[in-house]
Design a protein around this motif. Structure first.
Motif, short mmCIF file in Angstrom:
data_model
loop_
_atom_site.label_atom_id
_atom_site.label_comp_id
_atom_site.label_asym_id
_atom_site.label_seq_id
_atom_site.Cartn_x
_atom_site.Cartn_y
_atom_site.Cartn_z
N GLY A 58 88.87 72.26 -40.26
CA GLY A 58 88.12 71.35 -41.07
C GLY A 58 88.11 70.03 -41.72
O GLY A 58 88.33 69.80 -42.67
N GLY A 59 88.92 69.45 -40.51
CA GLY A 59 89.25 67.65 -40.74
C GLY A 59 90.74 67.60 -41.35
O GLY A 59 91.09 66.75 -41.61
N LEU A 60 91.45 68.89 -41.31
CA LEU A 60 92.78 68.78 -41.63
C LEU A 60 93.85 68.10 -40.78
O LEU A 60 94.55 67.21 -40.90
CB LEU A 60 93.18 70.28 -42.27
N PHE A 61 93.62 68.49 -39.55
CA PHE A 61 94.35 68.03 -38.34
C PHE A 61 93.50 67.19 -37.33
O PHE A 61 92.34 67.64 -37.10
CB PHE A 61 95.10 69.22 -37.71
N LEU A 62 94.00 66.43 -36.65
CA LEU A 62 93.38 65.43 -35.78
C LEU A 62 94.42 65.63 -34.13
O LEU A 62 95.53 65.62 -34.43
CB LEU A 62 93.36 63.90 -36.20
N HIS A 63 93.63 65.87 -33.25
CA HIS A 63 94.13 65.60 -31.79
C HIS A 63 93.54 64.09 -31.41
O HIS A 63 92.44 63.93 -31.78
CB HIS A 63 93.66 66.81 -31.22
N PHE A 64 94.46 63.74 -30.70
CA PHE A 64 94.23 62.37 -29.85
C PHE A 64 94.10 62.34 -28.47
O PHE A 64 94.90 62.93 -27.94
CB PHE A 64 95.21 61.15 -30.65
N GLU A 65 93.07 61.49 -27.89
CA GLU A 65 93.16 61.16 -26.40
C GLU A 65 94.63 60.61 -25.96
O GLU A 65 95.00 59.91 -26.55
CB GLU A 65 92.19 60.23 -26.08
N GLY A 66 95.18 61.25 -24.81
CA GLY A 66 96.33 60.40 -24.36
C GLY A 66 97.69 61.50 -24.98
O GLY A 66 98.70 61.34 -24.40
N LYS A 67 97.40 62.25 -25.86
CA LYS A 67 98.23 63.01 -26.39
C LYS A 67 98.11 64.60 -25.90
O LYS A 67 96.83 64.76 -25.65
CB LYS A 67 98.41 63.18 -27.97
#
Length: 106
Positions: A58-67
């Motif tokens: 629900g927006g608590l954690f983010l994943h990122f491109e290149g990671k």
């Protein structure tokens, strides 16, 4: 025993700081600094600008491109980079910028 672990996990997650941003995949995020964490070469550093690939819980954690997809970070440690949509306030400055355009042969 598992109900106790689930209760404990829910209590920990409930106490994590929340982000006020409305994160979407593709958003740019600037790192404000990570508290705790793994402190390795993968972890974002303060000032890094990353593109959000996925949002979870629900927006608590983010994943990122290149990671690695197995890693995520608290959204509260990031601020959304919002494009400047305001028109330039200084007409003279805009005029000077327009004169600096690269001249290409016709």
């Amino acid at each position: 025993m598992s109900s106790f672990v689930e209760f404990l996990l829910a209590a920990i997650i409930d106490r994590l700081p929340r982000s006020s941003e409305d994160w979407q995949p593709g958003d740019l995020a600037v790192c404000l600094g990570i508290e705790g964490g793994m402190k390795d070469a993968i972890e974002p550093a303060q000032g890094d600008v990353l593109r959000v690939s996925r949002i979870c819980m629900g927006g608590l954690f983010l994943h990122f491109e290149g990671k690695p997809d197995t890693r995520h970070w608290l959204a509260a440690f990031f601020r959304k980079v919002k494009p400047d949509t305001e028109p330039a306030a200084d007409e003279e400055w805009v005029e000077q910028l327009q004169r600096f355009r690269r001249k290409v042969p016709a």
